[in-house]
Design an enzyme around this catalytic site. Structure first.
Site, PDB file in Angstrom:
ATOM      1  N   TYR A  14      -2.175 -26.669  15.218  1.00 22.28           N
ATOM      2  CA  TYR A  14      -3.593 -26.737  14.887  1.00 22.28           C
ATOM      3  C   TYR A  14      -3.811 -27.261  13.473  1.00 22.28           C
ATOM      4  O   TYR A  14      -4.619 -28.175  13.241  1.00 22.28           O
ATOM      5  CB  TYR A  14      -4.219 -25.355  15.057  1.00 22.28           C
ATOM      6  N   SER A  53     -11.384 -28.089   9.985  1.00 19.94           N
ATOM      7  CA  SER A  53     -11.302 -26.640  10.128  1.00 19.94           C
ATOM      8  C   SER A  53     -10.965 -26.017   8.784  1.00 19.94           C
ATOM      9  O   SER A  53     -10.550 -26.715   7.841  1.00 19.94           O
ATOM     10  CB  SER A  53     -10.204 -26.279  11.138  1.00 19.94           C
TER      11      SER A  53
END
Length: 301
Positions: A162, A149
């Site tokens: 995350y 990401s």
């Protein structure tokens, strides 16, 4: 060091997680269009069945297998990997795309919530790679893709779980790239920026996060998700073909990556200011006409 030839998709088997929507759905169509047989994993049985049906209709010359599995459950991930390996002793491409998000600062999250994100975003790819590596090694010129990401490049406040999972996946990918290259297995790490997917809609909120705080964070996150998933999928598959080590998708990934390299200690200040500006612009575009700011002349009327 071994130089890998371009990856060839046609007539080869690809395993893809998170295949029922977003980037995963677009990757499945891109792989099918390139002639790959597919093994698709997702926890959403209805969406996965819809995607598989569309693929079988559009590409009758390929085989499409599906596995409904919740990758947050380690035992389920192991069982799925073992079934796939038994059915496919040689696998050419493994794409770990499935991911989940969780809103809240570190102190607002329970350990169970944090571990849930780690289970899906890191432990599940770890399990699949570990169990399917022999199958990848059995197919000369195979390839592994781990979708990290933007938050595997930078670590903003409110993204402790995350970012931790995506940084871990990035680290694993870089180690594997070094270890597997001489075995003719390529490895690509993908860092998408703001891709227009359902991740903001499906994100969980920490048990100690207020509804107001979560909604504010979700709106900011949603405003940044503008890049088309079909374009992201094409870039990923192009990166696989070219055996690229990293694929950064969109300016929203490339600019923060550059800033983090130039000013490691202070880049988040710049990124925070840029993000605030983008969110204000997005809010202005979506504001009803009656609420649009007036010019000085209009205000004087």
């Amino acid at each position: 060091m071994t130089r890998l030839s371009p990856y060839r998709f046609a007539g080869r088997t690809a395993v893809l997680t998170g295949a029922a929507s977003g980037i995963g759905e677009q990757l499945s169509h891109g792989l099918a269009a390139r002639g790959s047989d597919l093994v698709l994993l997702d926890r959403d049985a209805l969406r996965l069945d819809t995607v598989a049906g569309a693929l079988r209709t559009a590409y009758p010359g390929i085989t499409v297998q599906t596995h409904v599995v919740d990758l947050a459950e380690r035992a389920a991930a192991v069982a799925a990997a073992e079934r796939i390996r038994a059915e496919h002793p040689a696998i050419n491409l493994l794409i770990n795309n499935a991911g989940v998000a969780l809103g809240g600062r570190f102190e607002q999250l329970t350990l169970e919530e944090f571990e849930w994100v780690m289970a899906v975003n890191f432990s599940a790819p770890l399990v699949l790679i570990h169990h399917l590596l022999p199958a990848l090694a059995a197919a000369p010129g195979s390839h592994l893709v781990n979708v990290s990401s933007l938050y595997g490049l930078i670590a903003p406040a409110g993204q402790s779980a995350y970012s931790s999972s995506k940084f871990a996946l990035r680290g694993l990918s870089e180690v594997l790239r070094a270890e597997l290259r001489d075995r003719t297995i390529g490895v690509t790490t993908v860092h998408p920026g703001g891709i227009r997917t359902r991740i903001a809609e499906s994100a969980r909120v920490g048990v100690n996060v207020s509804t107001e705080e979560f909604e504010q964070g979700r709106r900011i996150f949603q405003a940044l998700l503008t890049y088309p998933p079909e374009r992201a999928a094409e870039q990923i598959l192009d990166g696989v073909h070219r055996r690229r080590a990293r694929v950064l998708i969109g300016a929203s990934a490339k600019l923060p990556d550059l800033l983090a390299r130039i000013t490691p200690a202070h880049h988040m200040r710049v990124i925070h200011a840029l993000t605030a500006s983008l969110v204000r612009a997005a809010a202005s575009r979506t504001r009803p006409p009656a609420e649009q700011p007036t010019t000085g002349q209009e205000a004087a009327r």
